[in-house]
Design an enzyme around this catalytic site. Structure first.
Site, mmCIF file in Angstrom:
data_model
loop_
_atom_site.group_PDB
_atom_site.id
_atom_site.type_symbol
_atom_site.label_atom_id
_atom_site.label_comp_id
_atom_site.label_asym_id
_atom_site.label_seq_id
_atom_site.Cartn_x
_atom_site.Cartn_y
_atom_site.Cartn_z
ATOM 1 N N GLY A 45 0.801 -1.218 0.000
ATOM 2 C CA GLY A 45 0.000 0.000 0.000
ATOM 3 C C GLY A 45 0.833 1.267 0.000
ATOM 4 C CD GLN A 79 -6.886 -1.006 7.475
ATOM 5 O OE1 GLN A 79 -7.583 -1.967 7.788
ATOM 6 N NE2 GLN A 79 -5.622 -0.904 7.835
ATOM 7 C CB SER A 111 -1.690 -3.593 1.222
ATOM 8 O OG SER A 111 -0.555 -4.283 1.702
ATOM 9 C CB ALA A 112 -1.637 -9.098 -0.569
ATOM 10 C CG HIS A 113 -0.239 -6.980 5.032
ATOM 11 N ND1 HIS A 113 -0.306 -6.628 6.359
ATOM 12 C CD2 HIS A 113 0.072 -5.865 4.352
ATOM 13 C CE1 HIS A 113 -0.037 -5.341 6.478
ATOM 14 N NE2 HIS A 113 0.189 -4.847 5.270
ATOM 15 C CB THR A 148 12.731 -9.632 -10.717
ATOM 16 O OG1 THR A 148 13.905 -9.362 -11.482
ATOM 17 C CG2 THR A 148 12.271 -11.062 -10.972
ATOM 18 C CB CYS A 187 2.493 2.522 9.838
ATOM 19 S SG CYS A 187 2.102 1.151 8.732
#
Length: 397
Positions: free
Chosen positions: A72, A180, A200-202, A238, A327
């Site tokens: 994110g 979120q 964001s995936a997590h 990559t 954060c």
């Protein structure tokens, strides 16, 4: 410790076993660089495109409008800096809000330090921006509006569709940090007139270290990372193939059961809020009512105690929550979000964020409700701030 209750799903979720299984082959069996032209890497190239399609399907976007990033924060940085720099010949004005995640807030301040004029919109006592304030803030130099979909601390959702419609009418790019919200509430980037969206995936049972930025076709934006030709030449490095596969699996899985899961989690959240407000005197719920906030979010202030002390006491009882954004958890400053909605320093310092997830049970909530009131009472009995607060109330009668 007999029981552990994790209530910090807004900080991060576990990676779902199904997601780990989907990722596993790309660490060991199919490890080829997707940019290599030989057939060994073909499976990886196809896996990336399959994940891209899954993200696009959930957002109502086209596959070609999805770009994978490291998360994110990178997506937010790319959206703000990329649009601002690309369009600076048209204007140097950016609008955002005072309650954004630091990934947006600090990026906007960086732009400010580099010649851009930034307006930080205030919010009301429940964390909503005013559309009238937004309309008044726009100038002929405005090139970007960035307003988060839902706040990471208090869960309040913004009128994103109305903001998007206004920005589209004015020809101003509209970005939303939906980290979120994605896969937890319905989002349709076309219907909501969103030009750029960060995820964001997590935050939805995927792996850490991978995210995406939706960029509507036609939006003028600079490349953020220079180097190779990955991501159609717009984001070099990559590709994180296992992470991208995990993101695709997670968003498909979580969005697929969103309606049922959000309804169940919302009921548990309401049970938690009702129980806390009934059992702890002078407790305050921060944020909007349940219909206007994320279904998993509860944020309280307990006057007279320090949030950090409360977190440690809860930790000792096996309950894991937070005082605000993960954060900024190391900061001693009060939450900028809670200060923006008008809380005093004392109220902001005594805050507790509890965010529920797929493994939260009714028994977990009952355990919290049987534990938290005693901890708050104990800490208040030791607190000169609580004593002062009671005296001030008596003096005010």
């Amino acid at each position: 410790m007999s029981r552990q209750v994790y209530l910090d799903y807004a900080a991060t979720t576990f990676t779902a076993p199904e997601v780990v299984s989907a990722m596993a082959p790309y660490f060991t069996e199919s490890f080829g660089n997707p940019s290599s032209i030989y057939s060994f890497s073909e499976r990886n190239r196809k896996a990336i495109e399959a994940a891209r399609q899954k993200v696009a399907d959930v957002l109502g976007a086209s596959k070609e409008e999805i770009y994978f990033t490291s998360g994110g924060t990178e997506s937010d940085n790319w959206a703000l800096k990329g649009v601002a720099w690309r369009n600076r010949s048209k204007g140097n004005h950016v609008i955002t809000t005072k309650i954004e995640h630091h990934a947006v807030l600090h990026t906007a301040q960086f732009l400010q330090e580099n010649g851009f004029d930034v307006t930080f919109l205030g919010v009301d006592a429940e964390g909503r921006i005013s559309l009238d304030d937004l309309k008044k803030a726009v100038t002929d130099k405005t090139v970007l509006v960035s307003v988060m979909f839902a706040n990471n601390e208090i869960g309040t959702m913004q009128p994103v569709a109305e903001i998007g419609a206004f920005c589209r009418e004015k020809g101003i790019s509209f970005h939303t940090d939906a980290v979120q919200a994605v896969a937890h509430v319905p989002i349709d980037v076309k219907a909501m007139n969103i030009d750029l969206l960060s995820l964001s995936a997590h935050k939805f049972y995927g792996p850490k270290g991978v995210g995406a930025l939706y960029i509507r076709k036609g939006v003028r934006i600079d490349t953020f990372m220079h180097g190779g030709g990955q991501e159609r030449g717009r984001r070099a490095t990559t590709e994180n193939v296992p992470g991208i596969v995990g993101l695709g699996a997670a968003i498909e899985m979580t969005a697929g059961r969103m309606e049922t899961a959000s309804a169940r989690i919302g009921r548990l959240r309401d049970m938690l809020v009702e129980g806390v407000m009934k059992s702890i005197p002078h407790a305050k719920l921060n944020g909007a009512p349940s219909g206007e906030r994320l279904p998993n979010n509860a944020n309280f202030s307990f006057i007279g105690i320090e949030g950090e002390t409360l977190i440690l006491d809860l930790d000792g009882a096996g309950i894991y929550g937070s005082t605000g954004s993960a954060c900024s958890s190391g900061s001693l400053d009060p939450s900028h979000v809670l200060m923006a909605i008008g809380l005093s320093h004392e109220q902001a310092h005594g805050s507790l964020r509890l965010t529920l997830g797929e493994e939260t049970t009714e028994e977990d909530i009952r355990y919290v409700l049987s534990t938290l009131p005693g901890i708050v009472k104990h800490r208040r009995e030791m607190s000169p701030l609580w004593e002062d607060y009671l005296k001030s109330r008596e003096g005010g009668r």
